[in-house]
Design a protein around this motif. Structure first.
Motif, mmCIF file in Angstrom:
data_model
loop_
_atom_site.group_PDB
_atom_site.id
_atom_site.type_symbol
_atom_site.label_atom_id
_atom_site.label_comp_id
_atom_site.label_asym_id
_atom_site.label_seq_id
_atom_site.Cartn_x
_atom_site.Cartn_y
_atom_site.Cartn_z
ATOM 1 N N ASP A 113 8.805 9.646 44.053
ATOM 2 C CA ASP A 113 8.500 11.023 44.457
ATOM 3 C C ASP A 113 7.166 11.517 43.899
ATOM 4 O O ASP A 113 6.676 12.571 44.308
ATOM 5 C CB ASP A 113 9.582 11.995 43.951
ATOM 6 C CG ASP A 113 10.947 11.695 44.488
ATOM 7 O OD1 ASP A 113 11.066 11.431 45.694
ATOM 8 O OD2 ASP A 113 11.916 11.723 43.685
ATOM 9 N N THR A 148 4.322 12.604 46.250
ATOM 10 C CA THR A 148 4.656 13.829 46.977
ATOM 11 C C THR A 148 4.557 15.042 46.056
ATOM 12 O O THR A 148 4.051 16.095 46.456
ATOM 13 C CB THR A 148 6.060 13.729 47.601
ATOM 14 O OG1 THR A 148 6.103 12.587 48.451
ATOM 15 C CG2 THR A 148 6.414 14.970 48.384
ATOM 16 N N ASN A 203 0.976 15.822 45.734
ATOM 17 C CA ASN A 203 0.463 16.407 46.981
ATOM 18 C C ASN A 203 0.837 17.879 47.091
ATOM 19 O O ASN A 203 0.013 18.709 47.500
ATOM 20 C CB ASN A 203 0.964 15.632 48.194
ATOM 21 C CG ASN A 203 0.321 14.268 48.320
ATOM 22 O OD1 ASN A 203 -0.729 14.003 47.747
ATOM 23 N ND2 ASN A 203 0.973 13.385 49.059
ATOM 24 N N GLN A 223 6.100 23.175 48.869
ATOM 25 C CA GLN A 223 5.150 22.795 49.920
ATOM 26 C C GLN A 223 4.837 24.028 50.766
ATOM 27 O O GLN A 223 5.732 24.791 51.119
ATOM 28 C CB GLN A 223 5.788 21.693 50.762
ATOM 29 C CG GLN A 223 4.879 21.008 51.716
ATOM 30 C CD GLN A 223 5.626 19.891 52.416
ATOM 31 O OE1 GLN A 223 6.733 20.098 52.921
ATOM 32 N NE2 GLN A 223 5.029 18.713 52.452
#
Length: 172
Positions: A15, A18, A21, A92
């Motif tokens: 993970d 991610t 990101n 996100q």
């Protein structure tokens, strides 16, 4: 229309990219981080290594896709602060305003009640990050103060607001 399935689990090394990101989205937005430019997994190797059973790193998934993360970090490297954690939550951008932050904070509350037993959780939030301030206030955190012009990010000094929450009991 089917309802999305949300779940929270401990983060795995798979993970990490991610997680970075999602963090870098906040870097680009310029309101939520100490960074002025994107970071890499390698840049955060020591940070990832700090997490353990008492100071976990979780991800929240929607239909199996990681959409955010939450960390309970060591507050200060001294035994006197063993019952305090610093919290960080990043969602996100495309998943903002879907209740993921609220879900993570409720999960953290339950984890502390059931097994972590922290006495205090502290959040440092930049003054311009009003959505995070509102999220923490709406979920039982109180405004504890501010650190004016404490951080220089992208050439400008920024203020940190401090939010905290005390829990009924800490570890014995």
């Amino acid at each position: 229309m089917e309802k999305a399935i949300m779940s929270i689990r401990r983060a795995h090394a798979s993970d990490w990219e991610t997680i970075i990101n999602i963090f870098n989205e906040a870097v680009a937005a310029g309101i939520a981080t100490d960074e002025s430019s994107p970071i890499t997994v390698a840049d955060r190797a020591e940070w990832f290594a700090q997490f353990d059973d008492w100071h976990p790193l979780w991800v929240i998934t929607v239909d199996g896709v990681v959409r955010g993360w939450c960390a309970l970090e060591y507050f200060y490297p001294n035994p006197a602060y063993a019952d305090t954690a610093e919290i960080a939550i990043y969602i996100q951008q495309q998943a903002h305003r879907q209740g993921l932050g609220r879900r993570l904070l409720a999960f953290v509350d339950q984890q502390i009640k059931d097994r972590l037993h922290f006495r205090t959780v502290v959040a440092y939030i930049y003054e311009r990050n009003r959505p995070s301030q509102a999220l923490f206030k709406q979920n039982g955190f109180s405004y504890w103060g501010r650190l004016p012009a404490i951080a220089k990010v992208a050439g400008e000094y920024r203020e940190l607001k401090i939010y905290g929450k005390n829990y009924p009991s800490g570890r014995a």
